[in-house]
Scaffold this active site. Structure first.
Site, PDB file in Angstrom:
ATOM      1  N   CYS A  61       0.835  -1.214   0.000  1.00 46.43           N
ATOM      2  CA  CYS A  61       0.000   0.000   0.000  1.00 46.43           C
ATOM      3  C   CYS A  61       0.863   1.256   0.000  1.00 46.43           C
ATOM      4  O   CYS A  61       1.654   1.495   0.918  1.00 46.43           O
ATOM      5  CB  CYS A  61      -0.917  -0.033   1.223  1.00 46.43           C
ATOM      6  SG  CYS A  61      -1.654   1.552   1.653  1.00 46.43           S
ATOM      7  N   CYS A 197     -37.724  12.839  31.458  1.00 46.39           N
ATOM      8  CA  CYS A 197     -37.814  11.375  31.525  1.00 46.39           C
ATOM      9  C   CYS A 197     -36.604  10.793  32.253  1.00 46.39           C
ATOM     10  O   CYS A 197     -35.454  10.955  31.827  1.00 46.39           O
ATOM     11  CB  CYS A 197     -37.917  10.816  30.099  1.00 46.39           C
ATOM     12  SG  CYS A 197     -37.557   9.057  29.958  1.00 46.39           S
TER      13      CYS A 197
END
Length: 445
Positions: A61, A197
């Site tokens: 690579c 909540c």
């Protein structure tokens, strides 16, 4: 008539890979980059108390080679504070596959949660890599000391806690929801919450942590349903928190799925990762008709599965489609491996068969080729769902017998006509007129 081999197979397929020769690590023992392998990875990285930066690379690579000086510099700068390692994916394919590596280089930071490392997506400079690593170390320290912060007074999951970051939870509204979520090509998990909540407040630190761990795979958003009631009504939200999943790709309002997992960060991460892999499309089983087809199908794949099916005169359309169905099922089962899948008819690519020792024991036959290492493995068992599954399963775990490709090269792929999907037809025999032939009646056999 099949033309004889005159050129190499896949001259262009992985050409850059072939010319690099045997796999060579990019870092030496004198560098501050630790060589990591399947044998030492869990012990050295996963089970350690240290923060690790790990590069998954391949020697062929170009981007990996360009990164080497900066990565070495980062390793030296972080020495004594954070560990820096490298994994050669040409030699450690199983380890790289286990960590979902799809391209090179891939950098992951193993911080507070070693089982869910953070993907590094910053600039490829020593400074940026080091800063990202130090940030993860800081998160880990806060997590250990319990100083990561709690829920905000609003109760939304965008708060920061533990190793999660509020910046990784995207605030959604009635105005931006369609653009960010429905028009996105990425999967989303969306929490509809209410500030008052209690369950939402308890979820907040887990939601933030999951958002950080899933970064780069699944986006997490939070919408205050008491303020943005249009979306709450549109998605039938009747309780809090309500979590819905939106798959990758083009979405509409009916694409949302209810989340049915647990409410810890690990539950959320595991559930989302399962959905993420489900969304990966099944590979196409491609007929090998030309060199270009071979290149497009297998050039960038870790492995290429090559099947040789019986000639159409020996196995009619129904017979062939039965084999292709098995291959499609196997392709779907192993789609996360991102292999290439090719098939050809017996006799259509004789040079390929000879090179891979396919066909000597009859058709159908199968070989799996590693184009980077120029090695292959043959299916010795039955060409059936169970037989192929066992064969591919062993290969996926790094087991099974492999052999080098003869001469470390493959012959040229011949260009052939694609199958029309029909039964084969015997060639029409030409009638020979013997009326003008002068036979000597005295001739005897």
């Amino acid at each position: 008539m099949i033309p004889r081999a005159a050129e190499r197979l896949l001259v262009l397929v992985g050409l850059l890979l072939f010319v690099t020769g045997p796999s060579q690590a990019l870092y030496s023992s004198s560098d501050d980059v630790v060589a990591l392998t399947t044998a030492n990875f869990d012990r050295t990285v996963v089970k350690s108390d240290e923060v690790w930066v790990v590069e998954f690379y391949a020697p062929f690579c170009g981007h990996c080679r360009n990164l080497v000086p900066e990565y070495k510099k980062a390793a030296t700068a972080l020495k004594g504070v954070i560990k820096v390692g490298g994994v050669n994916c040409e030699e450690e394919q199983g380890l790289c596959g286990q960590h979902g590596v799809r391209g090179y280089p891939t950098i992951k930071i193993f911080g507070a949660n070693k089982r869910s490392p953070v993907d590094y997506n910053g600039q490829r400079t020593a400074k940026d890599i080091a800063e990202a690593a130090l940030a993860e170390a800081k998160k880990k320290i806060k997590n250990v000391l319990g100083g990561g912060g709690g829920s905000s007074s609003s109760g939304g999951s965008g708060s920061n806690s533990g190793s999660g970051s509020k910046d990784d939870v995207i605030e959604l509204t009635d105005a931006n929801f369609d653009k960010l979520v429905l028009q996105s090509e990425e999967p989303w998990l969306v929490e509809f919450y209410a500030p008052w909540c209690g369950h939402c407040k308890n979820l907040a630190p887990h939601w933030a942590r999951a958002a950080t761990e899933l970064k780069g795979k699944v986006k997490l958003g939070a919408l205050d349903a008491t303020v943005h009631q249009q979306k709450m009504s549109e998605y039938g939200v009747q309780g809090f928190p309500t979590i819905k999943y939106f798959p990758a790709g083009t979405k509409d309002r009916n694409s949302a799925e209810d989340y049915n997992g647990g409410r810890t960060s690990s539950d959320i991460v595991n559930w989302a990762q399962d959905k993420y892999t489900e969304d990966i499309p099944s590979p196409e089983i491609v007929q090998l008709t030309s060199e270009q087809v071979a290149r497009d199908t297998c050039e960038k794949k870790p492995l290429c599965v090559v099947s040789v099916l019986p000639h159409i005169l020996d196995c009619n359309a129904d017979c062939r489609n039965g084999y292709l169905k098995i291959l499609q099922e196997m392709g779907d089962k192993y789609k996360k491996k991102e292999w290439g899948w090719l098939w050809t008819e017996g006799g259509a690519q004789l040079d390929l068969e000879s090179t891979l020792d396919i066909g000597g024991f009859g058709y159908p036959a199968m070989a799996v080729v590693n184009l980077k290492k120029m090695k292959y493995s043959l299916l010795r068992g039955s060409f059936s769902k169970d037989g192929i599954n066992e064969f591919l399963r062993d290969l996926s775990f790094g087991r099974g017998h492999t052999a080098p490709v003869k001469g470390a090269e493959l012959p040229k792929i011949h260009t052939v006509e694609p199958w029309d999907g029909k039964d084969g037809q015997l060639p029409v025999e030409e009638d020979i007129d013997l009326s003008d032939v002068d036979l000597d009646e005295k001739d005897e056999l």
